[in-house]
Design a protein around this motif. Structure first.
Motif, short mmCIF file in Angstrom:
data_model
loop_
_atom_site.label_atom_id
_atom_site.label_comp_id
_atom_site.label_asym_id
_atom_site.label_seq_id
_atom_site.Cartn_x
_atom_site.Cartn_y
_atom_site.Cartn_z
N GLU A 41 -35.72 -77.56 -24.31
CA GLU A 41 -34.72 -78.35 -23.57
C GLU A 41 -33.37 -77.82 -23.96
O GLU A 41 -33.06 -77.28 -25.15
CB GLU A 41 -34.87 -80.10 -24.01
CG GLU A 41 -36.23 -80.35 -23.55
CD GLU A 41 -36.38 -81.97 -23.96
OE1 GLU A 41 -37.19 -82.46 -23.25
OE2 GLU A 41 -35.47 -82.46 -25.01
N SER A 70 -37.18 -75.73 -19.88
CA SER A 70 -37.84 -76.68 -18.94
C SER A 70 -37.00 -77.67 -18.41
O SER A 70 -36.96 -78.26 -17.16
CB SER A 70 -39.26 -77.27 -19.46
OG SER A 70 -38.90 -77.57 -20.65
N THR A 71 -36.09 -78.22 -19.41
CA THR A 71 -35.30 -79.45 -19.27
C THR A 71 -33.76 -79.23 -19.56
O THR A 71 -33.49 -78.65 -20.57
CB THR A 71 -35.67 -80.71 -19.82
OG1 THR A 71 -37.37 -80.85 -19.58
CG2 THR A 71 -35.12 -81.93 -19.68
N SER A 111 -36.17 -79.58 -14.91
CA SER A 111 -36.35 -81.02 -14.83
C SER A 111 -34.68 -81.42 -15.45
O SER A 111 -34.19 -80.68 -16.35
CB SER A 111 -37.42 -81.48 -15.98
OG SER A 111 -37.28 -82.90 -15.92
N ARG A 113 -32.46 -84.40 -17.38
CA ARG A 113 -32.16 -85.65 -18.13
C ARG A 113 -30.73 -85.90 -18.13
O ARG A 113 -29.91 -85.21 -18.41
CB ARG A 113 -33.00 -85.76 -19.37
CG ARG A 113 -32.68 -86.96 -20.07
CD ARG A 113 -33.17 -86.86 -21.79
NE ARG A 113 -34.53 -86.34 -21.78
CZ ARG A 113 -34.83 -85.65 -22.78
NH1 ARG A 113 -34.01 -85.38 -23.77
NH2 ARG A 113 -36.10 -85.21 -22.81
N GLN A 143 -35.30 -88.04 -16.04
CA GLN A 143 -35.39 -88.84 -17.27
C GLN A 143 -33.64 -89.38 -17.43
O GLN A 143 -32.72 -88.76 -17.01
CB GLN A 143 -35.71 -87.75 -18.35
CG GLN A 143 -36.92 -87.40 -18.31
CD GLN A 143 -37.15 -86.11 -19.36
OE1 GLN A 143 -36.74 -86.43 -20.58
NE2 GLN A 143 -37.89 -85.04 -19.09
#
Length: 176
Positions: A41, A70-71, A111, A113, A143
């Motif tokens: 992340e 990924s995030t 993804s 957040r 998220q």
């Protein structure tokens, strides 16, 4: 040590804005390749993703995704662009709306957040929290993290601590 402890997530962040140094992030991601962490992340305020000089046509984002990022955690003080501009780019006349940044990150496979830093007069009530949750649902944000701002115990900058103290949520706001 991280692998021996069964750590599954790496978080890349910085003291300041890590995306100011995209080549450094690429170097970290390259160095992490042999460890095969399932989740990597990046925490950022996202303000530089729209900077064509640094990011071209998002070449870095494509490379980072391919290297296992990924995030992306976007630090904000709320879903209102003007409030975020005042905190993150106070001298700027314009501020890219959060939904554009989220859309760009989703388009690159990430993804997302939202990392909401709760401040007095920003996200400081159940109603404002509901606004943030509804925003996340509308924009497919996967998220959400909420943290009240807190001053440092042993700050070497009393002026910064004074400003933070003025923005902290009250005990009553925290108890709701």
């Amino acid at each position: 040590l991280a692998q021996m402890g069964n750590v599954t997530t790496v978080l890349i962040t910085g003291k300041g804005e890590p995306t100011m140094y995209p080549k450094e992030i690429t170097a970290y991601l390259n160095a992490l390749q042999s460890y095969e962490f399932p989740l990597i992340e990046l925490q950022t305020n996202g303000t530089l993703f729209q900077n064509k000089r640094l990011y071209g046509e998002h070449d870095h984002l494509t490379k980072w995704y391919n290297l296992g990022l990924s995030t992306v955690i976007v630090s904000i003080v709320g879903v209102d662009s003007e409030q975020n501009r005042r905190i993150y780019l106070p001298r700027a006349k314009e501020y890219t709306p959060l939904e554009k940044t989220v859309e760009m990150l989703h388009d690159n496979g990430f993804s997302v957040r939202l990392g909401v830093i709760m401040l007095r007069d920003y996200v400081d009530s159940p109603e404002k929290l509901e606004e943030v949750v509804a925003y996340c649902k509308r924009h497919g944000i996967e998220q959400l993290t909420l943290r009240p701002v807190n001053k440092a115990e042993n700050s070497k900058d009393p002026e910064t601590n004074r400003r933070i103290e003025q923005s902290q949520l009250t005990d009553e706001q925290l108890s709701i």
